[in-house]
Design a protein around this motif. Sequence first.
Motif, short mmCIF file in Angstrom:
data_model
loop_
_atom_site.label_atom_id
_atom_site.label_comp_id
_atom_site.label_asym_id
_atom_site.label_seq_id
_atom_site.Cartn_x
_atom_site.Cartn_y
_atom_site.Cartn_z
N MET A 1 0.83 -1.21 0.00
CA MET A 1 0.00 0.00 0.00
C MET A 1 0.86 1.26 0.00
O MET A 1 0.61 2.21 -0.74
CB MET A 1 -0.92 0.00 1.22
N LEU A 2 1.90 1.25 0.83
CA LEU A 2 2.76 2.42 0.93
C LEU A 2 3.55 2.65 -0.36
O LEU A 2 3.79 3.79 -0.76
CB LEU A 2 3.72 2.28 2.11
N SER A 3 3.96 1.56 -1.01
CA SER A 3 4.76 1.68 -2.22
C SER A 3 3.95 2.23 -3.39
O SER A 3 4.50 2.89 -4.28
CB SER A 3 5.38 0.32 -2.60
N VAL A 4 2.65 1.95 -3.43
CA VAL A 4 1.80 2.45 -4.50
C VAL A 4 1.62 3.95 -4.39
O VAL A 4 1.49 4.67 -5.38
CB VAL A 4 0.43 1.73 -4.47
N GLY A 5 1.65 4.45 -3.15
CA GLY A 5 1.48 5.88 -2.92
C GLY A 5 0.02 6.25 -2.71
O GLY A 5 -0.89 5.43 -2.89
N GLY A 6 -0.20 7.48 -2.32
CA GLY A 6 -1.55 7.95 -2.07
C GLY A 6 -1.60 8.84 -0.85
O GLY A 6 -0.58 9.34 -0.38
N ASN A 7 -2.78 9.05 -0.35
CA ASN A 7 -2.97 9.81 0.87
C ASN A 7 -3.12 8.85 2.04
O ASN A 7 -4.03 8.01 2.05
CB ASN A 7 -4.23 10.69 0.76
N PHE A 8 -2.23 8.96 3.03
CA PHE A 8 -2.24 8.04 4.15
C PHE A 8 -2.60 8.80 5.43
O PHE A 8 -2.04 9.87 5.72
CB PHE A 8 -0.87 7.37 4.30
N TYR A 9 -3.51 8.20 6.19
CA TYR A 9 -3.97 8.82 7.43
C TYR A 9 -3.91 7.79 8.56
O TYR A 9 -4.01 6.58 8.32
CB TYR A 9 -5.42 9.32 7.28
N GLY A 10 -3.76 8.29 9.76
CA GLY A 10 -3.78 7.42 10.93
C GLY A 10 -4.80 7.94 11.93
O GLY A 10 -4.94 9.15 12.13
N VAL A 11 -5.55 7.02 12.54
CA VAL A 11 -6.55 7.39 13.55
C VAL A 11 -6.35 6.50 14.77
O VAL A 11 -6.25 5.28 14.66
CB VAL A 11 -7.99 7.21 13.04
N THR A 12 -6.25 7.12 15.92
CA THR A 12 -6.24 6.36 17.17
C THR A 12 -7.25 6.98 18.12
O THR A 12 -7.40 8.21 18.17
CB THR A 12 -4.84 6.32 17.81
#
Length: 457
Positions: A366-377
């Motif tokens: 997923m990270l290698s394809v690229g895009g907008n990445f978000y984290g929620v905790t």
Amino acid sequence: MKQMKVETVSTTRIRPASPTPFHLRILHLSLLDQLLPPSLYGAILLFYTSPPSSMKTVDEKLGVLFKSLAETLVLFYPLAGKLRPDGVSIDCDDEGAFVVVSHTDSRLEGLLSRPDPTLLERFVPARDQETMKSAKDTVLLLQFTTFGCGGIAISICPSHKLMDASSICTFVRTWSTITTRDSHEHFSQLVKLPKFIGSSLLPPNKTLPTMKSSSASLSGPISGFAGVTRRFIFTASKVAELKDRCSIFPEIGEKRPTRVEAVQALILKCTIRAASTQSKSRHTSVVFQSVNLRKRMDPPLPDNAVGNLSWTQPVSLGDGLNIELCEVVIKIRKVLDDFYDGRAARFVGEEGAAVIAECLREKHEMLSVGGNFYGVTSLCRFPFYEMDFGWGKPAWFVGPSVFNNFFVLTDTKSGDGVEAWMTLDAKEMDILTRDAEFLAYATADPVDGLNLYRCRL
């Protein structure tokens, strides 16, 4: 409040009240601990006012905290140790937790009326470079900041190599109970001894990486920009509106969205839209959802199991541009349900190492394809507002965001709303704070916060 001056009064180490037995000198970490970098520290901030009924001076409060901390470290002995260079163990040498005592002449009510995210950094020892040099490899850092009004802020910053949010909660609850034990008739029933069982469930694995820095962490989204952090409040009535809005769609099923599901659905929908205005091409959006594994493992683990017994599960939302709130909820539910049913219970032993390796490969893809990445905790429902050290419950608590594109959700003090700390690219944050749909539910840095967190004099 940006002119608030916070001065360091002293630094010291608080050692356990009694020595750690020789057979406990080395604590072996788990595979999940192994995957986290030694440079990453968590942070929980608790703010206490000085009620008229409190007879203790500030110095007396600090003395009480120092004494009870030493007693608590007897039980949480790895927190008084140091991280070893191998990245998979702790030397429980009783060197002690590193404690910073600081003071500001400012009044706590000014900070609580409209908290400034950049100002909060002054209360977090793990964000200070000089402190980190002095406390190199120390597992636990704390800072006690006293205010001119008699209030006090307690900052708890443990190494993420050992402690996730649930572990921090267990530690603080035990510490506060020990502090006020004279008022508890059933002390032994209130304190559950911590269980450091991670390595027995998931031993370290030489074929999987041991993280050296936070930039290499596989635990969540990686971003290469300097973000801007803002605080937003979702009142109980607005959360109810969001839940109702999601529930009108039959696809959501009979299970109404929770507070966290409804709020994070709106946050993700609107932040993805803000990001799209900064790019001429469409990108896949992925949210890394933090989940507590304790109740999902087989057999389930108790709440007092200490370690990184959590996971960040990626959920793809597609390009997310025209996604509805209920779709966000449904997509996240589907991925998490599949994870709970198919993988979470298998995070044990040799099979666990294989499952984790498979999960890591998927994250890499997923990270290698690229895009907008978000984290929620989410720290909602953790009882931080119940932590009483003898002078009342916190007026406010916060878990500051540590990543870009990262959102931390907590309870409001009333317990029925949601407070969101969001870190985004500056331009995207500017767009978000002008988004009509977002502002229909969220209030940015409410000026009436003083009514919620008033300093009682």
